[in-house]
Design an enzyme around this catalytic site. Structure first.
Site, short mmCIF file in Angstrom:
data_model
loop_
_atom_site.label_atom_id
_atom_site.label_comp_id
_atom_site.label_asym_id
_atom_site.label_seq_id
_atom_site.Cartn_x
_atom_site.Cartn_y
_atom_site.Cartn_z
CG HIS A 54 47.47 40.21 45.86
ND1 HIS A 54 48.33 41.26 45.91
CD2 HIS A 54 47.39 39.60 44.52
CE1 HIS A 54 49.34 41.09 44.70
NE2 HIS A 54 48.58 39.95 43.94
CB SER A 107 33.98 33.96 40.29
OG SER A 107 35.32 33.79 40.25
#
Length: 378
Positions: free
Chosen positions: A120, A323
């Site tokens: 991130h 996911s």
């Protein structure tokens, strides 16, 4: 409190806008299927969780008792004895990750932080704020960390105390770094486990993996030193927030006594929102494990549905094990703007959070992606 008619009209218009767009976020990992009306009565109070929820604080309007129960829940979820852990409800994933990196730096002041290219964007900011040495590690094509490059860079630098930032679900591709592989590789170059730090960023997947049958390694039992998970993502919250859990003996190193509040402070932000711990408490107390499993199972089913629809139309799409992030080629601007998609490089993704009760919004997006593909091929 009173407003002019003009200002009240502005608020009313914003209310209508929020209602219309409440479930817009197919491109972002925010769950909107929450209801905290039971907490609304507390909005009239200035609830401030300054300091350590485990100690007395001279500021009496705090939600420490609730925050303690939240932290006990997550310590159990992440497989560390509660008495050996400490953490708190943060302002979001960035603060949770900063706390983990901060602990690593305090434990190893001269250590280097290693993080992959798919990490991130906030971690680059954390590096600057903490003024910590860092090394960017290559990613594999699937978004997972390149372990060969990690070890190469640790070896070349001669780093004795690496601080590893592992992604338990990357932002764009939902890839999970293999923390068992990381530990095995570091052991192979002769660095003992107690001589490096391992933080896990599980912003989205931290509330998915505990409720699936075959989760990838991600807990303290698997070898991590700290972990962060977001409250406004898989759980859902009207206020962005997060939870960070770490080993208590590491946290004790950064504790500071504050005479102003007659308490110790181990947090980054000091004065903290006292309402978000109430919300997280309400969320975990009102959901059984079976309910989390059902909710997450539905999200995983929707992700598989999206992949199958894309592939049936000849569009490459992938979704990693456990996911809910479905990755596909970046469509034209009119598509990603219409559906508020997150894009990165040549890919985009959709995220099947739990408020997608059926496939209607997914179908609408995929129909537009298919139409866009046909237009460009014409």
């Amino acid at each position: 409190m009173s407003l002019s008619i003009t200002d009240q009209n502005k608020l009313d218009a914003f209310w209508a806008y929020c209602v219309k767009n409440q479930y817009f976020n197919i491109g972002y990992p925010e769950s909107a299927d929450f209801d905290y009306t039971i907490i609304e009565i507390f909005m009239r109070f200035s609830i401030n969780n300054c300091g350590d929820w485990g100690e007395y604080c001279n500021y009496l309007l705090n939600s420490f008792d609730f925050e303690k129960e939240v932290m006990e829940y997550f310590s159990n979820l992440f497989k560390i004895p509660f008495e050996e852990s400490w953490g708190y409800v943060t302002n979001g994933g960035t603060e949770s990750n900063m706390f983990g990196c901060y602990l690593g730096r305090e434990l190893f002041p001269d250590g280097t932080l290693y993080y992959s290219k798919d990490t991130h964007y906030s971690v680059a900011k954390i590096v600057k704020l903490l003024r910590i040495k860092s090394q960017l590690v290559e990613s594999q094509p699937n978004g997972e960390m390149d372990y060969d490059d990690l070890i190469k860079k640790i070896t070349i630098s001669g780093e004795k105390h690496p601080i590893i930032f592992a992604n338990i679900g990357t932002t764009v591709r939902g890839a999970i770094d293999d923390i068992s592989e990381i530990q095995n590789r570091i052991a192979a170059i002769g660095i003992p486990r107690d001589q490096y730090y391992l933080h896990a960023d599980a912003a989205l997947s931290g509330m998915i993996l505990p409720f699936v049958d075959n989760p990838q390694p991600f807990t303290f039992a698997d070898g991590i030193d700290s972990i962060g998970v977001s409250g406004h993502k898989m759980i859902g919250s009207p206020i962005p927030c997060g939870i960070v859990v770490a080993k208590k003996n590491n946290v004790d190193r950064i504790s500071v006594e504050i005479d102003y509040i007659a308490a110790h402070d181990k947090t980054i932000s000091g004065s903290r929102n006292g309402h978000t711990p109430l919300m997280m408490w309400a969320a975990v107390r009102s959901h059984s494990d079976a309910e989390w499993r059902r909710r997450i199972g539905h999200s995983l089913t929707m992700a598989k549905y999206a992949v199958d629809r894309f592939n049936a139309a000849g569009i490459d799409a992938l979704c990693h094990k456990n996911s809910i992030t479905v990755v596909f080629p970046k469509p034209s601007e009119w598509v990603w703007k219409k559906h508020c998609l997150a894009i990165s490089g040549d890919v985009a993704h959709l995220i099947t959070t739990a408020h997608h009760l059926d496939s209607s919004q997914i179908d609408e997006l995929i129909d537009d992606v298919i139409a866009d593909k046909n237009q460009r091929a014409a």
